[in-house]
Write a protein that holds these residues in place. Sequence first.
Motif, PDB file in Angstrom:
ATOM      1  N   ARG A 153       4.466   0.039  -9.191  1.00 53.91           N
ATOM      2  CA  ARG A 153       3.217   0.060  -8.652  1.00 53.91           C
ATOM      3  C   ARG A 153       2.254  -1.424  -9.293  1.00 53.91           C
ATOM      4  O   ARG A 153       1.560  -1.955  -8.701  1.00 53.91           O
ATOM      5  CB  ARG A 153       2.441   1.234  -9.502  1.00 53.91           C
TER       6      ARG A 153
ATOM      7  N   PHE B 252       0.273  -3.479  -6.974  1.00 56.59           N
ATOM      8  CA  PHE B 252      -1.030  -3.790  -7.312  1.00 56.59           C
ATOM      9  C   PHE B 252      -1.444  -5.455  -7.395  1.00 56.59           C
ATOM     10  O   PHE B 252      -2.355  -5.717  -7.111  1.00 56.59           O
ATOM     11  CB  PHE B 252      -1.637  -2.931  -8.752  1.00 56.59           C
TER      12      PHE B 252
ATOM     13  N   LEU C  81      -1.746  -6.586  -4.147  1.00 53.49           N
ATOM     14  CA  LEU C  81      -3.075  -6.368  -3.508  1.00 53.49           C
ATOM     15  C   LEU C  81      -4.131  -6.755  -4.377  1.00 53.49           C
ATOM     16  O   LEU C  81      -5.273  -6.449  -3.739  1.00 53.49           O
ATOM     17  CB  LEU C  81      -3.009  -4.613  -3.473  1.00 53.49           C
ATOM     18  N   LYS C  82      -3.840  -7.882  -5.124  1.00 56.44           N
ATOM     19  CA  LYS C  82      -5.021  -8.332  -6.044  1.00 56.44           C
ATOM     20  C   LYS C  82      -5.906  -7.155  -6.892  1.00 56.44           C
ATOM     21  O   LYS C  82      -7.031  -7.241  -6.889  1.00 56.44           O
ATOM     22  CB  LYS C  82      -5.858  -9.413  -5.285  1.00 56.44           C
ATOM     23  N   LYS C  83      -5.293  -6.023  -7.335  1.00 52.85           N
ATOM     24  CA  LYS C  83      -5.941  -4.833  -8.024  1.00 52.85           C
ATOM     25  C   LYS C  83      -5.284  -4.998  -9.395  1.00 52.85           C
ATOM     26  O   LYS C  83      -4.651  -4.265  -9.887  1.00 52.85           O
ATOM     27  CB  LYS C  83      -5.483  -3.667  -7.203  1.00 52.85           C
ATOM     28  N   TYR C  84      -6.104  -6.014  -9.946  1.00 48.18           N
ATOM     29  CA  TYR C  84      -5.598  -6.632 -11.351  1.00 48.18           C
ATOM     30  C   TYR C  84      -5.877  -5.477 -12.316  1.00 48.18           C
ATOM     31  O   TYR C  84      -5.327  -5.306 -13.364  1.00 48.18           O
ATOM     32  CB  TYR C  84      -5.991  -7.834 -11.590  1.00 48.18           C
TER      33      TYR C  84
ATOM     34  N   SER D 235       3.356 -13.141  -7.249  1.00 46.46           N
ATOM     35  CA  SER D 235       1.970 -12.954  -7.913  1.00 46.46           C
ATOM     36  C   SER D 235       1.477 -13.950  -8.750  1.00 46.46           C
ATOM     37  O   SER D 235       0.525 -14.257  -9.125  1.00 46.46           O
ATOM     38  CB  SER D 235       1.903 -11.706  -8.586  1.00 46.46           C
TER      39      SER D 235
ATOM     40  N   GLU E 106       0.824  -1.127  -0.102  1.00 51.68           N
ATOM     41  CA  GLU E 106      -0.107  -0.025   0.023  1.00 51.68           C
ATOM     42  C   GLU E 106       0.903   1.225   0.078  1.00 51.68           C
ATOM     43  O   GLU E 106       0.701   2.107  -0.761  1.00 51.68           O
ATOM     44  CB  GLU E 106      -0.830   0.037   1.236  1.00 51.68           C
TER      45      GLU E 106
ATOM     46  N   GLN F 175      -6.050  -2.341 -12.108  1.00 46.00           N
ATOM     47  CA  GLN F 175      -5.063  -1.253 -12.023  1.00 46.00           C
ATOM     48  C   GLN F 175      -3.383  -1.379 -12.378  1.00 46.00           C
ATOM     49  O   GLN F 175      -2.918  -0.597 -13.109  1.00 46.00           O
ATOM     50  CB  GLN F 175      -4.862  -0.833 -10.411  1.00 46.00           C
TER      51      GLN F 175
ATOM     52  N   VAL G 194       2.664   1.808  -3.516  1.00 50.06           N
ATOM     53  CA  VAL G 194       1.485   2.354  -4.293  1.00 50.06           C
ATOM     54  C   VAL G 194       1.447   3.774  -4.019  1.00 50.06           C
ATOM     55  O   VAL G 194       1.420   4.544  -5.176  1.00 50.06           O
ATOM     56  CB  VAL G 194       0.130   1.684  -4.217  1.00 50.06           C
TER      57      VAL G 194
END
Length: 124
Positions: A63, A67, A70-73, A118, A23, A75, A26
């Motif tokens: 980033r 990401f 953080l499993k913010k695919y 990841s 976090e 982004q 990012v």
Amino acid sequence: MADRRPEEACEQACESLKQQDYEVAVKLCTEALLALGQPPPAQPSPAGQAQSDRIKIESLLYRIASFLQLKKYGQADEDCRHVLGEGLAKGDGSFRAVLCCMHLKGKLQIVSNVLSKSLMGESL
């Protein structure tokens, strides 16, 4: 944000990746990218532009790795389009030069390690 240089934020983001504080990584990368997006007071020199390009590429790579952790695919995918699309479209070798520089400084291994996690433990 205005009191922190983009390069400093990028370096701190790299440290956050090492510490698995995704976090924060990012946030720092976003700060660096926003600062780079501010219009410069004058036309940047070629060396200044190369430095800005390096910081932008590094920040985007950090980033992307964060990401993904953080499993913010979505982004991560958007940043991939920027870093790969713009970097490779230039065709001037600057993208490859940044990757080589990161490799020599040991920063590319950090990104590689995070990306490997990841990708379900697959080696890159």
